[in-house]
Structures are given as structure tokens and as C-alpha cells.
Design a protein around this motif. Structure first.
Motif, PDB file in Angstrom:
ATOM      1  N   TYR A  38       0.801  -1.222   0.000  1.00  0.00           N
ATOM      2  CA  TYR A  38       0.000   0.000   0.000  1.00  0.00           C
ATOM      3  C   TYR A  38       0.837   1.277   0.000  1.00  0.00           C
ATOM      4  CZ  TYR A  38       0.942  -0.051   5.033  1.00  0.00           C
ATOM      5  OH  TYR A  38       1.550  -0.084   6.252  1.00  0.00           O
ATOM      6  N   LEU A  39       2.145   1.197   0.175  1.00  0.00           N
ATOM      7  CA  LEU A  39       2.965   2.410   0.250  1.00  0.00           C
ATOM      8  C   LEU A  39       2.932   3.261  -1.027  1.00  0.00           C
ATOM      9  CD1 LEU A  39       6.065   1.388   2.368  1.00  0.00           C
ATOM     10  CD2 LEU A  39       4.085   2.730   3.034  1.00  0.00           C
ATOM     11  N   PRO A  40       3.031   2.689  -2.226  1.00  0.00           N
ATOM     12  CA  PRO A  40       2.929   3.546  -3.425  1.00  0.00           C
ATOM     13  C   PRO A  40       1.576   4.255  -3.540  1.00  0.00           C
ATOM     14  CG  PRO A  40       3.880   1.433  -3.993  1.00  0.00           C
ATOM     15  CD  PRO A  40       3.399   1.326  -2.583  1.00  0.00           C
ATOM     16  N   LEU A  41       0.504   3.558  -3.178  1.00  0.00           N
ATOM     17  CA  LEU A  41      -0.829   4.171  -3.214  1.00  0.00           C
ATOM     18  C   LEU A  41      -0.924   5.282  -2.176  1.00  0.00           C
ATOM     19  CD1 LEU A  41      -3.730   4.285  -4.230  1.00  0.00           C
ATOM     20  CD2 LEU A  41      -4.286   2.503  -2.569  1.00  0.00           C
ATOM     21  N   LEU A  42      -0.387   5.044  -0.999  1.00  0.00           N
ATOM     22  CA  LEU A  42      -0.385   6.054   0.054  1.00  0.00           C
ATOM     23  C   LEU A  42       0.383   7.296  -0.396  1.00  0.00           C
ATOM     24  CD1 LEU A  42      -0.999   6.903   2.984  1.00  0.00           C
ATOM     25  CD2 LEU A  42       1.113   5.752   3.645  1.00  0.00           C
ATOM     26  N   ARG A  43       1.516   7.101  -1.051  1.00  0.00           N
ATOM     27  CA  ARG A  43       2.329   8.217  -1.549  1.00  0.00           C
ATOM     28  C   ARG A  43       1.544   9.044  -2.564  1.00  0.00           C
ATOM     29  NH1 ARG A  43       4.982   9.538  -5.815  1.00  0.00           N
ATOM     30  NH2 ARG A  43       6.844  10.794  -5.731  1.00  0.00           N
ATOM     31  N   ARG A  44       0.875   8.362  -3.507  1.00  0.00           N
ATOM     32  CA  ARG A  44       0.088   9.077  -4.523  1.00  0.00           C
ATOM     33  C   ARG A  44      -1.051   9.874  -3.888  1.00  0.00           C
ATOM     34  NH1 ARG A  44       0.804   4.316  -7.476  1.00  0.00           N
ATOM     35  NH2 ARG A  44      -1.258   3.585  -6.895  1.00  0.00           N
ATOM     36  N   GLU A  45      -1.742   9.265  -2.921  1.00  0.00           N
ATOM     37  CA  GLU A  45      -2.856   9.958  -2.281  1.00  0.00           C
ATOM     38  C   GLU A  45      -2.378  11.149  -1.459  1.00  0.00           C
ATOM     39  OE1 GLU A  45      -5.055   6.992  -0.145  1.00  0.00           O
ATOM     40  OE2 GLU A  45      -5.946   6.182  -1.967  1.00  0.00           O
ATOM     41  N   LEU A  46      -1.249  10.991  -0.765  1.00  0.00           N
ATOM     42  CA  LEU A  46      -0.691  12.120  -0.020  1.00  0.00           C
ATOM     43  C   LEU A  46      -0.315  13.260  -0.960  1.00  0.00           C
ATOM     44  CD1 LEU A  46       1.563  10.302   2.578  1.00  0.00           C
ATOM     45  CD2 LEU A  46      -0.377  11.778   3.085  1.00  0.00           C
ATOM     46  N   LEU A  47       0.271  12.917  -2.082  1.00  0.00           N
ATOM     47  CA  LEU A  47       0.652  13.928  -3.067  1.00  0.00           C
ATOM     48  C   LEU A  47      -0.579  14.674  -3.579  1.00  0.00           C
ATOM     49  CD1 LEU A  47       2.909  15.222  -4.737  1.00  0.00           C
ATOM     50  CD2 LEU A  47       2.565  13.417  -6.428  1.00  0.00           C
ATOM     51  N   GLU A  48      -1.664  13.962  -3.820  1.00  0.00           N
ATOM     52  CA  GLU A  48      -2.895  14.613  -4.290  1.00  0.00           C
ATOM     53  C   GLU A  48      -3.438  15.587  -3.251  1.00  0.00           C
ATOM     54  OE1 GLU A  48      -5.723  11.647  -5.438  1.00  0.00           O
ATOM     55  OE2 GLU A  48      -4.384  10.795  -6.942  1.00  0.00           O
ATOM     56  N   VAL A  49      -3.425  15.188  -1.982  1.00  0.00           N
ATOM     57  CA  VAL A  49      -3.931  16.058  -0.918  1.00  0.00           C
ATOM     58  C   VAL A  49      -3.037  17.275  -0.753  1.00  0.00           C
ATOM     59  CG1 VAL A  49      -4.342  16.204   1.576  1.00  0.00           C
ATOM     60  CG2 VAL A  49      -5.117  14.205   0.302  1.00  0.00           C
ATOM     61  N   ILE A  50      -1.726  17.068  -0.753  1.00  0.00           N
ATOM     62  CA  ILE A  50      -0.790  18.185  -0.591  1.00  0.00           C
ATOM     63  C   ILE A  50      -0.925  19.165  -1.752  1.00  0.00           C
ATOM     64  CG2 ILE A  50       1.668  18.781  -0.546  1.00  0.00           C
ATOM     65  CD1 ILE A  50       2.064  16.130   1.023  1.00  0.00           C
ATOM     66  N   ARG A  51      -1.142  18.653  -2.947  1.00  0.00           N
ATOM     67  CA  ARG A  51      -1.283  19.530  -4.126  1.00  0.00           C
ATOM     68  C   ARG A  51      -2.527  20.399  -4.069  1.00  0.00           C
ATOM     69  NH1 ARG A  51       0.769  15.973  -9.304  1.00  0.00           N
ATOM     70  NH2 ARG A  51       2.981  16.434  -9.030  1.00  0.00           N
ATOM     71  N   LYS A  52      -3.504  20.061  -3.225  1.00  0.00           N
ATOM     72  CA  LYS A  52      -4.671  20.922  -3.065  1.00  0.00           C
ATOM     73  C   LYS A  52      -4.291  22.239  -2.397  1.00  0.00           C
ATOM     74  CE  LYS A  52      -8.177  17.329  -2.706  1.00  0.00           C
ATOM     75  NZ  LYS A  52      -9.191  16.713  -1.824  1.00  0.00           N
ATOM     76  N   TYR A  53      -3.226  22.216  -1.616  1.00  0.00           N
ATOM     77  CA  TYR A  53      -2.830  23.390  -0.847  1.00  0.00           C
ATOM     78  C   TYR A  53      -1.504  24.002  -1.286  1.00  0.00           C
ATOM     79  CZ  TYR A  53      -6.465  21.434   2.061  1.00  0.00           C
ATOM     80  OH  TYR A  53      -7.646  20.933   2.501  1.00  0.00           O
ATOM     81  N   VAL A  54      -0.590  23.164  -1.818  1.00  0.00           N
ATOM     82  CA  VAL A  54       0.745  23.632  -2.180  1.00  0.00           C
ATOM     83  C   VAL A  54       1.120  23.029  -3.522  1.00  0.00           C
ATOM     84  CG1 VAL A  54       3.166  23.699  -1.471  1.00  0.00           C
ATOM     85  CG2 VAL A  54       1.389  23.677   0.268  1.00  0.00           C
ATOM     86  N   ASN A  55       1.725  23.825  -4.379  1.00  0.00           N
ATOM     87  CA  ASN A  55       2.176  23.339  -5.671  1.00  0.00           C
ATOM     88  C   ASN A  55       3.530  22.640  -5.485  1.00  0.00           C
ATOM     89  OD1 ASN A  55       2.406  22.862  -8.358  1.00  0.00           O
ATOM     90  ND2 ASN A  55       2.905  24.962  -8.916  1.00  0.00           N
ATOM     91  N   VAL A  56       3.539  21.312  -5.522  1.00  0.00           N
ATOM     92  CA  VAL A  56       4.767  20.536  -5.312  1.00  0.00           C
ATOM     93  C   VAL A  56       4.982  19.571  -6.474  1.00  0.00           C
ATOM     94  CG1 VAL A  56       4.727  20.663  -2.794  1.00  0.00           C
ATOM     95  CG2 VAL A  56       3.566  18.784  -3.947  1.00  0.00           C
ATOM     96  N   ASP A  57       6.233  19.162  -6.647  1.00  0.00           N
ATOM     97  CA  ASP A  57       6.584  18.174  -7.663  1.00  0.00           C
ATOM     98  C   ASP A  57       6.180  16.780  -7.205  1.00  0.00           C
ATOM     99  OD1 ASP A  57       7.735  20.091  -9.281  1.00  0.00           O
ATOM    100  OD2 ASP A  57       9.720  19.842  -8.378  1.00  0.00           O
ATOM    101  N   ALA A  58       6.141  15.855  -8.143  1.00  0.00           N
ATOM    102  CA  ALA A  58       5.791  14.470  -7.824  1.00  0.00           C
ATOM    103  C   ALA A  58       6.841  13.820  -6.929  1.00  0.00           C
ATOM    104  CB  ALA A  58       5.621  13.660  -9.104  1.00  0.00           C
ATOM    105  N   ASP A  59       8.083  14.254  -7.043  1.00  0.00           N
ATOM    106  CA  ASP A  59       9.156  13.682  -6.224  1.00  0.00           C
ATOM    107  C   ASP A  59       9.249  14.319  -4.847  1.00  0.00           C
ATOM    108  OD1 ASP A  59       9.832  12.043  -8.331  1.00  0.00           O
ATOM    109  OD2 ASP A  59      11.293  13.467  -9.144  1.00  0.00           O
ATOM    110  N   ALA A  60       8.358  15.238  -4.532  1.00  0.00           N
ATOM    111  CA  ALA A  60       8.427  15.965  -3.272  1.00  0.00           C
ATOM    112  C   ALA A  60       7.988  15.118  -2.080  1.00  0.00           C
ATOM    113  CB  ALA A  60       7.577  17.223  -3.342  1.00  0.00           C
ATOM    114  N   VAL A  61       7.207  14.077  -2.314  1.00  0.00           N
ATOM    115  CA  VAL A  61       6.696  13.255  -1.226  1.00  0.00           C
ATOM    116  C   VAL A  61       7.405  11.909  -1.234  1.00  0.00           C
ATOM    117  CG1 VAL A  61       4.642  12.138  -0.270  1.00  0.00           C
ATOM    118  CG2 VAL A  61       4.448  14.369  -1.346  1.00  0.00           C
ATOM    119  N   LYS A  62       7.994  11.583  -0.090  1.00  0.00           N
ATOM    120  CA  LYS A  62       8.662  10.290   0.065  1.00  0.00           C
ATOM    121  C   LYS A  62       8.047   9.585   1.265  1.00  0.00           C
ATOM    122  CE  LYS A  62      13.096  11.752  -1.861  1.00  0.00           C
ATOM    123  NZ  LYS A  62      12.554  11.860  -3.138  1.00  0.00           N
TER     124      LYS A  62
END
Length: 90
Positions: A38-62
Motif C-alpha cells: 500500500y505504500l505507493p498508493l499512500l504516496r500518490r494519495e498524499l501527493l494529491e492532498v498536498i497539491r490541493k494546498y501547495v504546488n509541489v513536484d511528484a518527487d516531493a513526497v517520500k
């Protein structure tokens, strides 16, 4: 006994060898990953939530899973942009 009899027994032996090799490869991949599926899915979902508030790159979330004695520790690292890039994307 015909000349082609030796070909009949090979597919079974080859299939069992291939099956065993595949099991070894799958076991190695699971041990090398070191984390649940589930870690890759968790990373993608976190990235989607963070992008609602901050403009970040895909590599920004580890996201990593680490062992700490008896416990598993979920390590989440987010590299936020500097300056005006912190504004919500439109």
C-alpha cells in the motif's frame, strides 16, 4: 521408442524449473521492497492532498516504512517549495 521421445519429457521439467525460478524471483522482490504493497498508493494519495494546498513536484513526497525494534515507523517526508510557489495551484 522414437527419436523424438526425449522432447516429450522436457516441457514438464522446464515448466517446473521456470515455476521454481519465478518463486525465487517473487520472494526476492518482496524482500527487496521492504514495505507493504500500500505504500505507493499512500504516496500518490498524499501527493494529491498536498497539491490541493501547495504546488509541489511528484518527487516531493517520500514515504518509507522503517523498523524500530518491535514497531514499524511510517516516515513521511515532504519537500515544500520556497517563496511564492507555496500558493494554492489554480
Amino acid at each position: 521408442m522414437g527419436i523424438f521421445d526425449f522432447l516429450k519429457s522436457k516441457p514438464k521439467a522446464t515448466a517446473s524449473i521456470a515455476k521454481e525460478r519465478l518463486r525465487i524471483i517473487v520472494a526476492q522482490e518482496r524482500s527487496n521492497r521492504g514495505g507493504p504493497d500500500y505504500l505507493p498508493l499512500l504516496r500518490r494519495e498524499l501527493l494529491e492532498v498536498i497539491r490541493k494546498y501547495v504546488n509541489v513536484d511528484a518527487d516531493a513526497v517520500k514515504v518509507d516504512l522503517q523498523k524500530d525494534g518491535e514497531h514499524d515507523v511510517l516516515d513521511i517526508s515532504v519537500a515544500l517549495p520556497e517563496g511564492d510557489a507555496r500558493s494554492k495551484p489554480e
